[in-house]
Design a protein around this motif. Sequence first.
Motif, mmCIF file in Angstrom:
data_model
loop_
_atom_site.group_PDB
_atom_site.id
_atom_site.type_symbol
_atom_site.label_atom_id
_atom_site.label_comp_id
_atom_site.label_asym_id
_atom_site.label_seq_id
_atom_site.Cartn_x
_atom_site.Cartn_y
_atom_site.Cartn_z
ATOM 1 N N ARG A 370 43.484 42.057 45.670
ATOM 2 C CA ARG A 370 42.488 40.993 45.477
ATOM 3 C C ARG A 370 41.795 40.725 46.800
ATOM 4 O O ARG A 370 42.418 40.760 47.857
ATOM 5 N N LEU A 371 40.491 40.453 46.729
ATOM 6 C CA LEU A 371 39.753 40.098 47.930
ATOM 7 C C LEU A 371 38.545 39.263 47.569
ATOM 8 O O LEU A 371 38.181 39.134 46.390
ATOM 9 N N ASP A 372 37.940 38.679 48.563
ATOM 10 C CA ASP A 372 36.730 37.873 48.411
ATOM 11 C C ASP A 372 35.557 38.695 48.920
ATOM 12 O O ASP A 372 35.583 39.196 50.048
ATOM 13 N N ASN A 374 31.847 38.162 49.697
ATOM 14 C CA ASN A 374 30.724 37.238 49.895
ATOM 15 C C ASN A 374 30.786 36.050 48.934
ATOM 16 O O ASN A 374 29.800 35.689 48.284
ATOM 17 N N GLY A 375 31.999 35.475 48.839
ATOM 18 C CA GLY A 375 32.195 34.287 48.025
ATOM 19 C C GLY A 375 32.489 34.555 46.572
ATOM 20 O O GLY A 375 32.652 33.608 45.794
ATOM 21 N N LEU A 376 32.586 35.816 46.166
ATOM 22 C CA LEU A 376 32.859 36.172 44.781
ATOM 23 C C LEU A 376 34.258 36.760 44.665
ATOM 24 O O LEU A 376 34.645 37.618 45.471
ATOM 25 N N PRO A 377 35.035 36.347 43.671
ATOM 26 C CA PRO A 377 36.369 36.924 43.481
ATOM 27 C C PRO A 377 36.267 38.372 43.047
ATOM 28 O O PRO A 377 35.396 38.736 42.242
ATOM 29 N N ILE A 395 34.051 42.931 40.382
ATOM 30 C CA ILE A 395 33.587 41.701 41.011
ATOM 31 C C ILE A 395 33.159 40.733 39.927
ATOM 32 O O ILE A 395 32.391 41.092 39.030
ATOM 33 N N SER A 397 31.157 37.465 38.642
ATOM 34 C CA SER A 397 30.044 36.575 38.958
ATOM 35 C C SER A 397 29.575 35.933 37.661
ATOM 36 O O SER A 397 28.992 36.590 36.797
ATOM 37 N N ARG A 427 26.398 41.106 46.924
ATOM 38 C CA ARG A 427 26.253 39.659 47.105
ATOM 39 C C ARG A 427 25.221 39.101 46.141
ATOM 40 O O ARG A 427 24.401 39.826 45.570
#
Length: 493
Positions: A370-372, A374-377, A395, A397, A427
Amino acid sequence: MKAGLRSAGRALALASAFFLADCAELERQGQLFGPAPPPPTTTPAKPAPPKTENRGSVQHKELLNQFGGEYQAPAAERYLDAILAKLAQSSDTPGQTAYKVTILNTPVVNAFALPSGNLYVTRGLLALAGDASEAAAVMAHEIAHVTLRHSALRAEKEREAAVISQAATVIQSRQKGEEERSKQRLSVASFSRQQELDADETGVKVIARAGYDPYGASRFLTALGRSSELRAALYGKRKDSMGFDIMSTHPSTPERVARAVGVARQISAPGIGQRDRAGYLAAINGVAFGDDPMEGYVRDRKFTHPRLKFTFTAPEGFLLENSSEAVFGVRQADNEALRLDTVRNPQLESLEAYVNSGWVDGLLSSSVRRLDINGLPAVTAVARAGEWNFRLAVIQSGDYLYRLIYAAKALTDQAEKEFMESIMTFRRLTPEEAKEAHGLKISVISSAPGDTTESLATHMTTPNRPLEYFRLLNGLDESEQVVAGERYKIVTE
């Protein structure tokens, strides 16, 4: 975009199949460079009211839906309608049908005619055609399909094939039935091939009777072949993989060019007949080129979708293509590919659960991270299938999941680094960025003394190979140079 790749290996297969699509034929096919929206289908960007009573027909609506809606270009439309009026009077059934043109909002090169008199050309075709006689040749070809009753004849042939194959299955052995079905499929394909040649021949004769240069057909077919070759150079499509065999529903472009030239020579020598290049270029000046920007567009390695409000950048050396089902990319030198598509969020417990839900085979569960972004899970993972290795990213969104797949024979440290850097470029667009989206268009300029093909090509705004595209759009081969005072098409923002 279509959901659900059941095997990780299919990611590259789909990318390869996409780039092997034959662009050298006027075929009844879906969009090659069209919009890439998630379901539901979007409303065309430039709708227009029906022009005649029969434009509310099911066929008309289906064509608009499949090819991006109607594109508004009044000057081009008037010019094409004037050509159509001449062609209708010069056809084998003069005065029986009043043809009207609809321009379709897609860069796919294609044209269609319905018995009702509705004739459709794409803006991609307008960009490729070099003069009035070439546009006339395409439209005359489509009118010929109508006057020769090709649609009705093919339907009858297909019904006959179905009846024979069903009877063979019942009366004879299963093996024999399969043999009969194969024979019938062959006859249907051969019949369609002949229809295309017949329509070419009839079309050449019609444009000549209408006063246009009969060699316009062969020039346009040559441009189609060159367009296919340019795509082959960009995306690695091989000539021996293009499906030019006896089961193909269309003859190869070289064959069609040779036959079109032969018919034209029976009519007159070259240089006789109207071409009206200046009038044609004036009519299409300003027509949109390439992808509808609101449905996603490519600039170099960057893909931007203003309506869905996202952007991402492919690794160095990748060439991107936008299609109706996904964004594809290839990097030939390293034998690598990528695919980006989107699906509705299935509302599973987590992104990890989605990745492990059977979306891909060959997933290495221990690689899920799991990672972020640019603010998205998001989550990333690795999968392996045969000789291929895949770096995956999902990703989230809003209500959609964006799925990136990178494929490589060897997932080296350098490839991993480049793939992850590309993933991290994904992003959301700001509202200001989304509003600034603008597409490309055809612009017509005059060549000044001292100009060359190379100098004019520097004004081209295309994702790849501006010089080759300049020559293609203007019908120039590698040995030809521009002429001072002549008008030429370029692509600008």
